[in-house]
Each structure stands twice: as structure tokens, then as C-alpha cells.
Design a protein around this motif. Structure first.
Motif, PDB file in Angstrom:
ATOM      1  N   ALA A  78      65.505  35.236  10.314  1.00 21.94           N
ATOM      2  CA  ALA A  78      66.430  35.808  11.963  1.00 21.94           C
ATOM      3  C   ALA A  78      66.071  34.068  12.731  1.00 21.94           C
ATOM      4  O   ALA A  78      67.168  33.570  13.037  1.00 21.94           O
ATOM      5  N   ASP A  79      65.319  33.417  12.195  1.00 22.34           N
ATOM      6  CA  ASP A  79      65.334  32.286  13.007  1.00 22.34           C
ATOM      7  C   ASP A  79      66.324  31.289  12.856  1.00 22.34           C
ATOM      8  O   ASP A  79      67.005  30.350  12.903  1.00 22.34           O
ATOM      9  N   HIS A  80      66.191  30.932  11.233  1.00 25.12           N
ATOM     10  CA  HIS A  80      66.769  30.550  10.509  1.00 25.12           C
ATOM     11  C   HIS A  80      68.480  30.523  10.449  1.00 25.12           C
ATOM     12  O   HIS A  80      69.329  29.497  11.125  1.00 25.12           O
ATOM     13  N   ALA A  81      68.272  32.029  10.672  1.00 25.86           N
ATOM     14  CA  ALA A  81      70.023  32.299  10.296  1.00 25.86           C
ATOM     15  C   ALA A  81      70.528  32.327  12.063  1.00 25.86           C
ATOM     16  O   ALA A  81      71.646  31.199  11.966  1.00 25.86           O
ATOM     17  N   LEU A  82      70.092  32.418  12.859  1.00 24.82           N
ATOM     18  CA  LEU A  82      70.026  31.654  14.411  1.00 24.82           C
ATOM     19  C   LEU A  82      70.230  30.167  14.372  1.00 24.82           C
ATOM     20  O   LEU A  82      71.312  29.349  14.953  1.00 24.82           O
ATOM     21  N   TRP A  83      69.813  29.236  13.929  1.00 23.13           N
ATOM     22  CA  TRP A  83      69.364  27.688  14.080  1.00 23.13           C
ATOM     23  C   TRP A  83      70.997  27.420  12.709  1.00 23.13           C
ATOM     24  O   TRP A  83      71.239  26.513  13.489  1.00 23.13           O
ATOM     25  N   LEU A  84      71.316  27.952  12.036  1.00 23.31           N
ATOM     26  CA  LEU A  84      72.493  27.618  11.608  1.00 23.31           C
ATOM     27  C   LEU A  84      73.423  28.270  12.347  1.00 23.31           C
ATOM     28  O   LEU A  84      74.497  27.116  12.407  1.00 23.31           O
ATOM     29  N   ALA A  85      73.832  29.033  12.663  1.00 22.73           N
ATOM     30  CA  ALA A  85      74.711  29.487  13.676  1.00 22.73           C
ATOM     31  C   ALA A  85      74.576  28.303  15.448  1.00 22.73           C
ATOM     32  O   ALA A  85      76.173  28.138  15.455  1.00 22.73           O
ATOM     33  N   VAL A  86      73.619  27.588  15.642  1.00 26.55           N
ATOM     34  CA  VAL A  86      73.885  27.105  16.380  1.00 26.55           C
ATOM     35  C   VAL A  86      74.141  25.537  16.058  1.00 26.55           C
ATOM     36  O   VAL A  86      74.873  25.320  16.788  1.00 26.55           O
ATOM     37  N   SER A 146      74.535  36.944  18.203  1.00 31.10           N
ATOM     38  CA  SER A 146      74.168  38.285  16.902  1.00 31.10           C
ATOM     39  C   SER A 146      72.963  38.187  16.163  1.00 31.10           C
ATOM     40  O   SER A 146      72.338  38.821  15.254  1.00 31.10           O
ATOM     41  N   PHE A 147      72.418  36.694  16.324  1.00 26.92           N
ATOM     42  CA  PHE A 147      71.496  36.885  15.215  1.00 26.92           C
ATOM     43  C   PHE A 147      70.169  36.646  16.476  1.00 26.92           C
ATOM     44  O   PHE A 147      69.069  35.769  16.180  1.00 26.92           O
ATOM     45  N   ALA A 148      70.679  37.021  17.449  1.00 32.83           N
ATOM     46  CA  ALA A 148      69.232  36.651  18.790  1.00 32.83           C
ATOM     47  C   ALA A 148      68.046  37.191  18.525  1.00 32.83           C
ATOM     48  O   ALA A 148      66.891  36.900  18.715  1.00 32.83           O
ATOM     49  N   ASN A 149      68.129  38.658  17.585  1.00 28.39           N
ATOM     50  CA  ASN A 149      66.737  39.300  17.183  1.00 28.39           C
ATOM     51  C   ASN A 149      65.989  39.256  18.180  1.00 28.39           C
ATOM     52  O   ASN A 149      64.837  39.660  18.390  1.00 28.39           O
ATOM     53  N   GLY A 150      66.953  40.275  19.148  1.00 29.26           N
ATOM     54  CA  GLY A 150      65.956  40.355  20.902  1.00 29.26           C
ATOM     55  C   GLY A 150      65.782  39.705  21.865  1.00 29.26           C
ATOM     56  O   GLY A 150      65.331  40.099  22.598  1.00 29.26           O
ATOM     57  N   ARG A 186      73.522  35.844   6.370  1.00 30.78           N
ATOM     58  CA  ARG A 186      72.974  37.269   6.689  1.00 30.78           C
ATOM     59  C   ARG A 186      73.528  37.943   5.332  1.00 30.78           C
ATOM     60  O   ARG A 186      72.337  39.245   5.709  1.00 30.78           O
ATOM     61  N   MET A 187      74.299  38.236   4.278  1.00 29.19           N
ATOM     62  CA  MET A 187      74.448  39.204   4.076  1.00 29.19           C
ATOM     63  C   MET A 187      73.303  39.514   3.107  1.00 29.19           C
ATOM     64  O   MET A 187      73.042  40.671   2.148  1.00 29.19           O
ATOM     65  N   ARG A 188      72.734  37.538   2.501  1.00 31.07           N
ATOM     66  CA  ARG A 188      71.358  38.845   1.675  1.00 31.07           C
ATOM     67  C   ARG A 188      70.204  39.389   2.231  1.00 31.07           C
ATOM     68  O   ARG A 188      69.834  39.920   1.710  1.00 31.07           O
ATOM     69  N   GLY A 189      69.969  39.330   4.034  1.00 30.48           N
ATOM     70  CA  GLY A 189      69.563  39.576   4.679  1.00 30.48           C
ATOM     71  C   GLY A 189      70.127  41.154   4.956  1.00 30.48           C
ATOM     72  O   GLY A 189      69.122  42.275   4.908  1.00 30.48           O
ATOM     73  N   GLU A 190      70.954  41.589   4.794  1.00 34.53           N
ATOM     74  CA  GLU A 190      71.553  43.068   4.767  1.00 34.53           C
ATOM     75  C   GLU A 190      70.907  43.650   3.075  1.00 34.53           C
ATOM     76  O   GLU A 190      71.083  44.732   3.125  1.00 34.53           O
TER      77      GLU A 190
END
Length: 208
Positions: free
Chosen positions: A20-28, A138-142, A200-204
Motif C-alpha cells: 500500500a505504501d508503494h502504491a501511495l508513493w506512485l500515486a503521489v 484511495s491509497f491512504a490505507n487508513g 492495484r490490480m495485482r494487489g486486488e
């Protein structure tokens, strides 16, 4: 602050998810590229209009007015758009409009073309402004405050990087080249968005 606005405290606040952290950094990172592209174009436009395109002195002000009016309209209609498309699709559309805007603006030679370019510029950035924060969250993970802080920092850093770049590019080439150079970070933003989507798709899939 209303009590309803306060989030529940996580039972394991120190537990992290590296994916989730990696996805957040990519989105940012995608937002940082968007910000850099916007700053490159908007900083070079006024001088390009007057010095290189030969437009009247009122052209920069008129362009900003058209851009702002379009941008506000798009921002206000973004909630309707998000009911039909995902934030990722909105950002990809924004990137495509941005590329079109940069190409049109760099070739402006009259007021009518300038108006079209300014409307495209307002449309792409209005869509980005209305969708990007939702996408990052959407990538905040809480950890919403962390995601919001990264988002704001990405906008600031993108503008800080692009500001001096405009001067350097114009010094050795032209302001028109600086506008065209905005296509590069925009292409990078679209690439990162596609990478983030596959992440995200791989994570889902793994979650299933």
C-alpha cells in the motif's frame, strides 16, 4: 471540528503495508509530474504570448480568465463525473487533455487559437484538481492525514522543480520550447498512473 469528522483510531497504528505504501508513493509521484507540467506551461505562457507569438499585451490576462472560468466549471462538475468513471480514468483523461493543451498553446498565433488552448488548459487542470486528491486518498490505507500531506507536498515540489526549469529552457532555446517541454512530465505522469493501476490490480488479485 464535528465529532463525526474524527476517524477511529486503528487498533494496530504501527502496522504498515509495504504494498500500500508503494502504491501511495506512485500515486503521489503522478501528481508531482502533473504539477511540474502545469508549472512549466503556465510560467512560460505569458512571455510566449507577448514576445514570441506577437499577441497583444492583454492576451495573457484574457487567457487566464478563460482558463479560470473553464477550470471552475470542470471542478464543480467533477462529482457528477466521478459517479460514472473512476478517479484513475479521470486522471488519464486529464493527462490526455493536458498534452493536447500544450501542443495547441505552443503553436498559438492568434487570439482564437489562444482561446481554444486556454479552454483546454483549464479543462485538464480543473479535472486534475477535482479528481487527484480523491485518487491519492484511495491509497491512504487508513492514514488519511499522511496521504493528504504527501499530496500537498507533491504539488509544491512539482512547481518548485518546474519554476527554475522554465528560465533555463527559455535562456537556451525559447518559451515555446518550455511549453512543449511540459509534455515530458505529463507523459511521465500517465506512465506512472498506468503502473499504479497495474499495481492495484495485482494487489486486488492477490487479496482474492
Amino acid at each position: 471540528m464535528p465529532r463525526a469528522a474524527r476517524a477511529e483510531v486503528s487498533e494496530n497504528p504501527r502496522q504498515t503495508n509495504s504494498g500500500a505504501d508503494h502504491a501511495l508513493w506512485l500515486a503521489v509521484t503522478a501528481c508531482l509530474y502533473f504539477s511540474a507540467a502545469c508549472a512549466l506551461c503556465s510560467s512560460a505562457l505569458p512571455l510566449f504570448y507577448v514576445r514570441e507569438a506577437g499577441l497583444p499585451d492583454f492576451a495573457p490576462g484574457l487567457s487566464i480568465s478563460i482558463k479560470t472560468a473553464t477550470e471552475i466549471t470542470i471542478i464543480l462538475t467533477t462529482p457528477i463525473l466521478l459517479r460514472r468513471v473512476a478517479p484513475l480514468s479521470g486522471l488519464i483523461l486529464s493527462g490526455g487533455l493536458g498534452l493536447c493543451a500544450f501542443l495547441v498553446l505552443s503553436q498559438v498565433s492568434g487570439l482564437s487559437a489562444k482561446a481554444v488552448g486556454a479552454a483546454l488548459e483549464g479543462a485538464y487542470y480543473g479535472l486534475f484538481a477535482g479528481v487527484s486528491l480523491t485518487y491519492v486518498q484511495s491509497f491512504a490505507n487508513g492514514r488519511m492525514a499522511r496521504a493528504n500531506a504527501h499530496y500537498v507536498n507533491s504539488l509544491i515540489f512539482g512547481a518548485l522543480i518546474a519554476g527554475p526549469s522554465v528560465g533555463m529552457i527559455a535562456q537556451f532555446t525559447s518559451f515555446q520550447t518550455a511549453i512543449l517541454a511540459a509534455c515530458l512530465p505529463m507523459l511521465c505522469a500517465l506512465t506512472v498512473l498506468l503502473i499504479t493501476a497495474s499495481f492495484r490490480m495485482r494487489g486486488e488479485v492477490s487479496a482474492m
